[in-house]
Design a protein around this motif. Structure first.
Motif, short mmCIF file in Angstrom:
data_model
loop_
_atom_site.label_atom_id
_atom_site.label_comp_id
_atom_site.label_asym_id
_atom_site.label_seq_id
_atom_site.Cartn_x
_atom_site.Cartn_y
_atom_site.Cartn_z
N LEU B 52 0.30 27.16 18.28
CA LEU B 52 -0.51 28.16 18.54
C LEU B 52 -1.44 27.85 19.78
O LEU B 52 -1.48 28.63 21.00
N ASP B 53 -1.98 26.64 19.91
CA ASP B 53 -2.82 26.32 21.00
C ASP B 53 -1.69 26.14 22.40
O ASP B 53 -2.14 26.40 23.50
N LYS B 56 -0.77 29.53 23.63
CA LYS B 56 -2.06 30.14 24.12
C LYS B 56 -2.27 29.76 25.65
O LYS B 56 -2.70 30.31 26.56
N ARG B 57 -2.53 28.44 25.59
CA ARG B 57 -2.97 27.71 26.97
C ARG B 57 -2.23 27.78 28.06
O ARG B 57 -2.34 27.91 29.42
N ASP B 60 -0.91 32.75 27.39
CA ASP B 60 -1.88 33.55 26.90
C ASP B 60 -1.15 34.76 26.19
O ASP B 60 -1.55 35.96 25.95
N MET B 62 0.15 37.28 22.98
CA MET B 62 -0.12 37.69 21.75
C MET B 62 0.83 37.42 20.78
O MET B 62 1.84 37.62 21.11
N PHE B 63 0.35 36.77 19.91
CA PHE B 63 1.41 36.54 18.60
C PHE B 63 1.81 37.78 18.04
O PHE B 63 2.84 37.83 17.38
N GLY B 64 0.84 38.80 17.56
CA GLY B 64 0.96 39.84 16.82
C GLY B 64 2.37 40.43 17.09
O GLY B 64 2.38 40.92 18.15
N GLU C 49 -6.50 36.33 17.04
CA GLU C 49 -6.16 35.34 17.87
C GLU C 49 -7.19 34.52 18.58
O GLU C 49 -7.17 33.17 19.06
N ARG C 57 -9.63 25.72 22.95
CA ARG C 57 -9.81 25.27 24.52
C ARG C 57 -11.08 24.55 24.77
O ARG C 57 -11.20 23.71 25.53
N MET D 106 1.76 44.47 14.16
CA MET D 106 0.68 43.37 14.45
C MET D 106 0.61 42.63 13.05
O MET D 106 0.13 41.43 13.11
#
Lengths: 283, 283, 283, 283
Positions: B52-53, B56-57, B60, B62-64, C49, C57, D106
């Motif tokens: 996940l990290d 995202k980093r 960015d 969105m997972f949903g 999220e 972060r 979602m």
């Protein structure tokens, strides 16, 4: 199905090792109980469902918001905890083994001693394989209306014998469900008289039976066909490849499609394209 | 931290077995990589968070609602799948091993061949330890804007070399993030040039490092202190008891309280009260 | 993006109702903040999220096994709790509203007063819209190394002002991260000086921005096109049909296929085949 | 309990609005069905458990790995989907309302038309309140051994009438369970003849009944005690404060502790310290 079903598997694997240790095992034996496929299905995946089913059929309890303590975080305990957490229960774990305890932490469960939470929990579930995990002293301190049941391997995890005394009244409220009534009127709900909830009050899916039966049959075939000398008078784990074969036979049920290694990939990994794909100690 | 951190552990354990097989191992060796505690923390629990990290980093995203395919359902794959599912992604799994494939089914993931879903997924994550798991042909068929990354053990899982051709344009949009641009304008987002996402674009928690370092130190102490003859010129797994000791040292972090066996219980189970609590093959 | 982004939406909707109540609203106004689509995406799904992202972060904290208290179980709190629970944290909830508190129970969270858990938690997250939810007195009792941050609607939820005193030392360890050091050496990690973590230390996905912007644009178009008299000098919620329209425009992203009512079904339900499908009060 | 229990609540609230619209409502009426507490408990939280219970008691089906389609993603559908996903089923959703469809995305469910998945699913569950959601044509295309059942509000969601034809054989295999047998031998398992599974084949926890009964009683008291003129001949939602009161009465079951606002906080939020804590439209 007999309620002795699982008991015998686990117990027999213990007996085999004891016989072997004592030098009394006079034929080669296969410990099918500890094959990966058997373990995961009979224990983790099956109990994840039967804990919910067993509790509902006997007590109609609502899971949401209930505080539950699960004693033992092996495969059975992991299955029980995952299911109850998913349905909104607050779950505590007790453990003797630090490795399993650390796994419980990482999965989001507080690891406690039973006495720390005994007065507040709504449900106690034992999954240890041990005896006297819940003692009379602890049963005395449980809340009115709380439930106690066993998902482990014998009927000794809860000290049920200690409840058969004159000051306590037993009231059978439906099949497999007894109310134990204390002199002050407190009731504790005991399921299946402390025998296995999953076998006494739930069902074993045919899918799980199929896996277990296939594993057994293959073990017998292997022992029968094995060339002289492959197996001595000892206890063996099912060869990895057979374990994989049992799994592959059951994939079609889910319309699951395996990926095949290319020649190049098999060479890179040092594997045969048809398996086994993992070392024997891999779980 | 060096991005070679995990690579070397896994790789070195392979090399040790190869040396041993070839009769070239001249000292006893301990395969710390496959101790339970090390495996679960470095792989399952750590990757559950770093996937996940890392995503995202770098992106960015969105997972949903995203459709994701995870190649490989070992410990790393299990961690990635659990995390993404929990955050609302729709996850597919590819596997070569029927046992792992069946586990993916039971955990609620469709097991497919990569080609079945390649045109529809938003993210591909490789966790196989294999090479060329994602080929140029497959990259050609990915959607515009899709992401491809690697959580496995080397930089060969995605065939990145095949993308270094003249008809494709590489655009570095931020550190560790390249847009690969096809002649028709389609962009695929490649992370860390196919190297390990968890090490290149996320961090390893100090807690995990502590477990790994403790395991290594204890292995060395055991080898040093062992009486003559306990270990030959071979590869050994860390004794169960030491594995348990590593875990017990880390329980206080979580204020976790272990239950102790009574004398009677230890006798019943045939265990020493201080462990080891499980057979060596237990995982 | 400005960190005032969400603040202004929520705040402006409050101001609108205050103006209206005071009879000072001189034009019709649309409270877009409380449209279903806007609420769920900006709050529940986005924060589910960004709480993980913001914590990683800034602190690289491992979630597994951590004890966390979330103050407030509205949409933002629900998102935070769900994400952290899924990744293995043990989550407690504080609430003033019995309806939200009961939902927290049913979702598997213990509802406590902050003082009951303040000494044991590793992380405090505020999501209340209230002020002084975490007081200096409580900060004094937090553990060494614990983290405190805010996901609510302003920078007053944590009483940060009370920490700006001479006996405490502030040490900026990286952007948005301060260690507050007590005279005895205890450190509490304060994120974003108590401002919104999701805006200061994470990002808002373009998908969420698109939903918010579309909602706003449609509200303006509705107000502009509405026939004389439909809207008076008051605050209105976005008509259900427009809320549904915003959602339908975003479904293609997920390759989602809506089912259409047959004439017969529409008649049975008393609905127009094109919506709106729910009463206005439906959430 | 009568299987008409829920039906009547939902239906009566519809009738009330129809009467009101037609100018035929001759007394004030309270729509208790749409109070937050009633909605969430009778629908979301109760069905999350009863879908599992109803399926197990009737079919003993194993959930892990099963492909399930849930028609309708309102509160009931959300509960069913969450429970089945948690236990390892692969869940698809059908929806007519784009807002609910986007929520399903979602939450990690693919939104499809029923025809896209009808040939592959193992279970169909209807939760729509609509009629003919599953037609004879679709039943014809279901797999051998698949299960079809209804969690919605009447017995018309599945077109059961279309199955009562001469070419199909009905075989009652246990109470509430019929095998419908096609000429080629294919069997589809129909539960409760298409009536409500949760009421026919599961139980309603006393906790949920208590919430519903309390809500009703308070609504009657409010109507009886209200000063002349507060309520006209129309349909009203339960005042927020009463909804909150119902919830607060049930918190003690979970040993949940509410936080109280300070005077200063109440003033800041513009709230009475005793509630109501949310606007009426808040859900």
């Amino acid at each position: 199905m007999s309620r002795h079903y699982f008991h015998s598997y686990f117990q027999k694997s213990l007996w085999l090792y004891q016989l072997s240790k004592a030098g009394k095992l006079c034929v080669p034996a296969m410990n099918v109980n500890d094959s990966v496929t058997k373990q995961k299905f009979d224990n983790l995946y099956c109990c994840r469902e039967s804990i919910l089913d067993g509790l509902k059929r006997t007590t109609d309890v609502m899971f949401g918001g209930k505080q539950v303590v699960v004693c033992g975080y092996g495969e059975v305990g992991k299955g029980c905890c995952a299911a109850l957490k998913a349905l909104g229960a607050i779950v505590y774990v007790t453990e003797i083994d630090p490795i399993c305890a650390l796994q419980a932490c990482m999965d989001g469960f507080r690891v406690v001693k039973l006495n720390e939470v005994i007065r507040q929990v709504d449900v106690i579930i034992t999954c240890t394989g041990n005896k006297n995990v819940v003692t009379r002293d602890q049963l005395d301190r449980m809340k009115n209306g709380s439930i106690v049941c066993n998902m482990g391997h014998s009927n000794t995890e809860i000290d049920v014998a200690s409840l058969r005394t004159t000051e306590l009244t037993w009231e059978r409220v439906r099949s497999q469900v007894d109310h134990i009534i204390w002199p002050d009127g407190k009731r504790v709900i005991l399921l299946a008289e402390g025998r296995l909830l999953n076998l006494s009050c739930s069902t074993v899916p045919t899918f799980v039976l199929s896996i277990t039966a296939t594993t057994q049959a293959l073990a017998l075939i292997e022992l029968y066909n094995a060339p002289e000398g492959r197996y001595k008078q000892d206890v063996y784990l099912l060869p990895k490849k057979m374990d994989e074969y049992v799994a592959s036979l059951h994939l079609t049920t889910f319309d699951a499609h395996l990926t095949e290694l290319t020649d190049d990939q098999a060479k890179y990994l040092g594997l045969n394209k048809n398996g086994p794909f993992k070392p024997n100690y891999y779980r």
